[in-house]
Design an enzyme around this catalytic site. Structure first.
Site, mmCIF file in Angstrom:
data_model
loop_
_atom_site.group_PDB
_atom_site.id
_atom_site.type_symbol
_atom_site.label_atom_id
_atom_site.label_comp_id
_atom_site.label_asym_id
_atom_site.label_seq_id
_atom_site.Cartn_x
_atom_site.Cartn_y
_atom_site.Cartn_z
ATOM 1 C CB THR A 33 47.812 51.025 66.154
ATOM 2 O OG1 THR A 33 48.711 52.132 66.208
ATOM 3 C CG2 THR A 33 48.151 50.063 67.288
ATOM 4 C CE1 TYR A 46 51.677 50.104 65.864
ATOM 5 C CE2 TYR A 46 52.338 50.373 68.157
ATOM 6 C CZ TYR A 46 51.684 50.843 67.035
ATOM 7 O OH TYR A 46 51.048 52.043 67.074
ATOM 8 C CB THR A 112 44.916 56.487 67.299
ATOM 9 O OG1 THR A 112 46.284 56.230 67.659
ATOM 10 C CG2 THR A 112 44.099 55.212 67.453
ATOM 11 C CG ASP A 113 49.845 58.812 65.546
ATOM 12 O OD1 ASP A 113 49.460 58.406 66.657
ATOM 13 O OD2 ASP A 113 50.996 58.618 65.110
ATOM 14 C CE LYS A 185 46.399 58.667 70.256
ATOM 15 N NZ LYS A 185 47.444 58.042 69.421
ATOM 16 C CD GLU A 306 44.231 89.042 76.230
ATOM 17 O OE1 GLU A 306 45.314 89.628 76.390
ATOM 18 O OE2 GLU A 306 44.013 87.878 76.610
#
Length: 349
Positions: A33, A46, A112-113, A185, A306
């Site tokens: 981005t 975009y 950023t992903d 993120k 567990e």
């Protein structure tokens, strides 16, 4: 006397020049981005990875007063298309830069992903303790109040700081400094998009100054065994997230496909329902290494809660998210398939 005075003056000028010499920071661009371009300044739409690195540098006033800047384009993709191949290319180039003394610090511009995954991968595989800082933006470069230029400026400040050496790979975003292992993120749209939910930030960059609150908690960079020099690919590891009434379809499919490892994004403390427990048993019988992680945002997955891991044959991802546990398992499998040793990796790195 005049000759002595001249020599003194020359030495003084040389000393002053050396004192004013800026640290060298190389920016490696991968797209995202921060390099995005939209049709309108006030709309979200975009195309990521549209602008070259020099355009990003030119958009940051005063950055040349912080460090001697050079740029290099590694890739130009949206980070949803980030790949192991690009990770390995980045790792190789970073190690070359520091080996050849081409820079004192490195900044990586990144979408950023998957920024948190790239940061963790590099924190495990870079062989030097020079600063490596990832950054990006939530708004494209053409947007009103784009956050990319400020984030890039701050990342360069962090990479140029002598106090950043030995801190491991970091993410600088929205004035926070985060350890590459712990950063996540946490927002799909807000500019304050990154946090370290279990630990908090390790520092802050503000007004061109870097302040560190704490150091890294785990071993990283040159203190890990994961030197991937010479490797062209990594073992394939898949992630399967569970949900209420989840069938074992995902685990069974990946097992049939021949993956080397599977990380489960389990329920609560990494728990598996009956169908997925049966699928895990089948996978382990066929030689697949299975690591239990959790879909829960904070906390850790513990041994022998567990789930009886010794009976089931699984290992646990400690406090790593499923996507980061995948990275450590991929790298761990380049060293060993011994589950005791692999488990040790998860408690060490």
């Amino acid at each position: 006397m005049k000759k002595l005075t001249l020599i003194v003056c020359i030495l003084f000028v040389c000393a002053a020049a050396n004192a004013q010499k800026l640290p060298r920071v190389k920016i490696l661009a991968t797209g995202g981005t921060i390099a995005g371009k939209g049709a309108s300044v006030d709309r979200a739409a975009y195309t990521a990875g549209s602008l070259p690195i020099q355009d990003l540098i030119d958009a940051v006033p005063g950055i040349d007063k912080v460090a001697e800047i050079t740029g290099e384009q590694i890739s130009n993709v949206g980070s949803q298309d980030m790949s192991v191949d690009i990770w390995m290319k980045l790792n190789k180039r970073i190690n070359e830069i520091f080996k050849n003394n081409e820079a004192d610090g490195i900044v990586i511009t990144h979408g950023t992903d998957t920024q948190e995954e790239t940061a963790y991968f590099l924190s495990l595989t870079v062989r030097y303790d020079n600063p490596v800082v990832l950054t990006g933006s939530m708004r494209p470069a053409t947007a009103m109040s784009a956050d990319g230029p400020k984030n890039l400026y701050d990342a360069v400040v962090v990479a140029a700081s002598p106090n950043s050496k030995g801190k491991g790979v970091m993410v600088a975003f929205s004035e926070g400094i985060f350890d590459g292992r712990d950063v996540v993120k946490v927002s799909t749209t807000h500019v304050d998009a990154f946090k370290s939910p279990n630990t908090g930030p390790i520092g802050q960059v503000y007004d061109g100054r870097v302040s560190y609150y704490m150091g890294e908690r785990r071993k990283s960079t040159k203190d890990t065994p994961f030197d991937i020099t010479g490797l062209t690919k990594l073992p394939e590891v898949a992630v399967v997230e569970l949900f209420a009434d989840a069938p074992g379809t995902g685990i069974n499919a990946y097992t049939a496909a021949g993956v080397a490892g599977i990380v489960t994004g389990g329920l609560g403390n990494g728990n598996l329902n009956k169908a997925n427990t049966e699928a895990v048993v089948n996978a382990i019988k066929k030689g697949v290494v299975v690591c239990r992680a959790s879909r829960v945002a904070t906390g850790r997955v513990t041994l022998f809660d567990e789930t009886d891991d010794s009976r089931l044959g699984t290992i646990v991802g400690d406090d790593l998210s499923p996507q980061k546990a995948r990275i450590l398992l991929m790298l761990g499998l380049t060293q060993t398939k011994d589950k005791k040793k692999l488990q040790e990796y998860f408690f060490t790195y």
